[in-house]
Design a protein around this motif. Structure first.
Motif, PDB file in Angstrom:
ATOM      1  N   ASP A 125       0.738  -1.188  -0.070  1.00  0.00           N
ATOM      2  CA  ASP A 125       0.033   0.123  -0.005  1.00  0.00           C
ATOM      3  C   ASP A 125       0.776   1.131   0.030  1.00  0.00           C
ATOM      4  O   ASP A 125       0.690   2.261  -0.751  1.00  0.00           O
ATOM      5  CB  ASP A 125      -0.870  -0.070   1.283  1.00  0.00           C
ATOM      6  N   GLN A 126       1.958   1.122   0.786  1.00  0.00           N
ATOM      7  CA  GLN A 126       2.697   2.547   1.000  1.00  0.00           C
ATOM      8  C   GLN A 126       3.416   2.700  -0.654  1.00  0.00           C
ATOM      9  O   GLN A 126       3.465   3.859  -0.981  1.00  0.00           O
ATOM     10  CB  GLN A 126       3.624   2.467   2.047  1.00  0.00           C
ATOM     11  N   LEU A 127       3.857   1.558  -1.219  1.00  0.00           N
ATOM     12  CA  LEU A 127       4.520   1.804  -2.528  1.00  0.00           C
ATOM     13  C   LEU A 127       3.460   2.405  -3.474  1.00  0.00           C
ATOM     14  O   LEU A 127       3.949   3.451  -4.364  1.00  0.00           O
ATOM     15  CB  LEU A 127       5.195   0.535  -2.814  1.00  0.00           C
ATOM     16  N   ILE A 128       2.382   1.857  -3.501  1.00  0.00           N
ATOM     17  CA  ILE A 128       1.375   2.460  -4.555  1.00  0.00           C
ATOM     18  C   ILE A 128       0.996   3.787  -4.135  1.00  0.00           C
ATOM     19  O   ILE A 128       0.672   4.520  -5.209  1.00  0.00           O
ATOM     20  CB  ILE A 128      -0.037   1.346  -4.430  1.00  0.00           C
ATOM     21  N   LEU A 129       0.622   4.072  -3.110  1.00  0.00           N
ATOM     22  CA  LEU A 129       0.131   5.506  -2.791  1.00  0.00           C
ATOM     23  C   LEU A 129       1.547   6.445  -3.081  1.00  0.00           C
ATOM     24  O   LEU A 129       1.204   7.312  -3.842  1.00  0.00           O
ATOM     25  CB  LEU A 129       0.043   5.728  -1.088  1.00  0.00           C
ATOM     26  N   LYS A 130       2.656   5.869  -2.868  1.00  0.00           N
ATOM     27  CA  LYS A 130       3.688   7.040  -3.452  1.00  0.00           C
ATOM     28  C   LYS A 130       3.822   7.190  -4.765  1.00  0.00           C
ATOM     29  O   LYS A 130       3.910   8.329  -5.503  1.00  0.00           O
ATOM     30  CB  LYS A 130       5.022   6.329  -2.886  1.00  0.00           C
ATOM     31  N   TYR A 131       3.603   6.056  -5.737  1.00  0.00           N
ATOM     32  CA  TYR A 131       3.555   6.232  -7.251  1.00  0.00           C
ATOM     33  C   TYR A 131       2.261   6.855  -7.772  1.00  0.00           C
ATOM     34  O   TYR A 131       2.729   7.621  -8.602  1.00  0.00           O
ATOM     35  CB  TYR A 131       3.712   4.888  -7.847  1.00  0.00           C
ATOM     36  N   ILE A 132       1.214   6.767  -7.128  1.00  0.00           N
ATOM     37  CA  ILE A 132       0.071   7.531  -7.452  1.00  0.00           C
ATOM     38  C   ILE A 132       0.389   9.047  -7.440  1.00  0.00           C
ATOM     39  O   ILE A 132       0.163   9.878  -8.114  1.00  0.00           O
ATOM     40  CB  ILE A 132      -1.176   7.229  -6.645  1.00  0.00           C
TER      41      ILE A 132
END
Length: 409
Positions: free
Chosen positions: A325-332
């Motif tokens: 989740d943290q990685l996905i939010l960062k990329y968004i």
């Protein structure tokens, strides 16, 4: 690239993959890629595959790949399997990118496309990730694989495990689509049905893996499924003549595809293959009944809370919390993108529109992207001239039982 008598791939590629290491996406620790790994033992973050892109830039020609045999593995040098004879393939990849002519007219947007991943083996994009993961497991000598799934990953894992001659065990929620359950059984996998959601299935799969020696292929709990999904990004760039679309609208449960494509765009930048510096804005589409990324984006949070009471007709979107989740939010956020929730009613209406307007029968998850597009147009979030790619992640044929029940109700 040709097939051996055993049905495995071997190749005439001039150079091996440029694989160098696995790197923790959280703390940056590195690990050798020739050993079995899951996720970072120190910070519990996903591991990502690293390549020697400086050397690859000198040796690889971006325009040469189109002359190879179609499929995901034509990008072999940028994938993690060192021995091509260990590749386990059913012909995944190179799914069509189609202009949505009638949708474009209705929304006054000339450049809306769909990447139709229903053309993959087993009818979904899960084939890409499982081909990569099972191939690497095959190379590392793993013979027993287990996966928890909301549906499509189970059928794909069972199929590739069968192709590789591995034992397979699939943990489904009891209300997973019947097609997914039966295709897993037909491919020889042992199927376990559990009460609860994919998060409950993941707990059982993890415990079983530790107790009985299965290798867990859960989303982001091994490093290689994301590598198969990233090839969607390479295919997009090639299709747009090494430009990139301005917007990608992607149905997001576990989020492997978003991470994979962002990784692909970053790799292509390092390779010098892109004609532009601007990356697409990423739109994570979720169901209103399970929208942890939407909530986190709205609150400015760095991670997602576990979504309680998750429910939606789109079983692939019923993921209460992603391991990455943290990685996905960062990329968004890096992409200047957004996360958007759509109702089940809007998903089913969009599914019908896809069929009636374009002749494409999408999975509910894929239909959600059209519902999201319509909402983004209403918000004037998309400029008329921008190129927009929707992802249909699977075939609606696998959800006929659910569609019938929803119409009956």
């Amino acid at each position: 690239m040709v097939l051996s008598r055993e049905g495995k791939l071997f190749s005439t590629f001039k150079s091996p993959p440029f694989l160098t290491a696995l790197e923790c996406s959280g703390c940056g620790a590195t690990f050798p890629p020739d050993r079995i790994h899951t996720f970072c033992p120190e910070c519990q973050s996903p591991l990502l595959v690293k390549y020697d892109l400086k050397s690859a830039r000198k040796k690889l020609d971006r325009d040469s790949f189109r002359f190879r045999r179609n499929g995901m593995w034509r990008w072999y040098e940028l994938l993690p399997v060192v021995d091509p004879d260990r590749i386990v393939s059913l012909g995944e990849g190179d799914c069509p990118l189609l202009r949505l002519v009638h949708v474009n007219r209705a929304l006054h947007l000339p450049n809306v496309f769909v990447k139709d991943e229903s053309e993959n083996p087993t009818g979904t994009f899960k084939a890409r990730g499982l081909s990569a993961a099972v191939s690497k497991a095959n190379e590392l000598g793993i013979r027993k694989v287990i996966v928890p799934t909301a549906g499509n990953a189970g059928g794909a894992m069972a199929a590739y495990a069968a192709r590789a001659g591995m034992e397979a065990l699939v943990c489904f929620p009891k209300d997973a689509p019947r097609a997914n359950i039966e295709e897993s059984r037909l491919a020889g996998a042992t199927v376990v049905l559990i009460d609860g959601l994919i998060s409950d299935a993941a707990g059982i799969a993890g415990e079983t893996a530790r107790r009985e020696g299965w290798f867990d292929l859960s989303t982001f709990k091994e490093p290689y499924r994301v590598e198969g999904k990233k090839i969607m990004g390479y295919e997009l760039a090639e299709s747009f003549q090494w430009d990139l679309p301005e917007v990608i609208i992607y149905p997001t449960g576990g989020g492997t595809g978003l991470v994979g494509m962002w990784k692909a765009f970053t790799e292509m930048e390092s390779l010098g293959w892109l004609n532009q510096k601007k990356k697409p804005r990423l739109v994570a589409v979720q169901a209103a009944g399970c929208a942890p990324f939407v909530k986190a984006m709205d609150e400015g949070a760095a991670f997602c809370d576990f979504w309680t009471g998750a429910h939606t007709v789109a079983s692939g979107l019923r993921v209460p919390k992603s391991f990455a989740d943290q990685l996905i939010l960062k990329y968004i956020r890096e992409s200047r993108g957004t996360a958007l929730a759509v109702s089940d009613e809007a998903i089913l209406q969009a599914q019908r529109k896809f069929c009636e307007m374009e002749g494409i029968f999408p999975a509910p998850e894929g239909a959600a992207t059209l519902a999201a597009l319509e909402e983004l147009v209403r918000r004037k979030w998309i400029d008329p001239g921008e190129r927009v790619v929707l992802f249909n992640t699977g075939s609606g044929l696998k959800y006929l039982d659910q569609l019938y029940e929803s119409q009956k109700g």
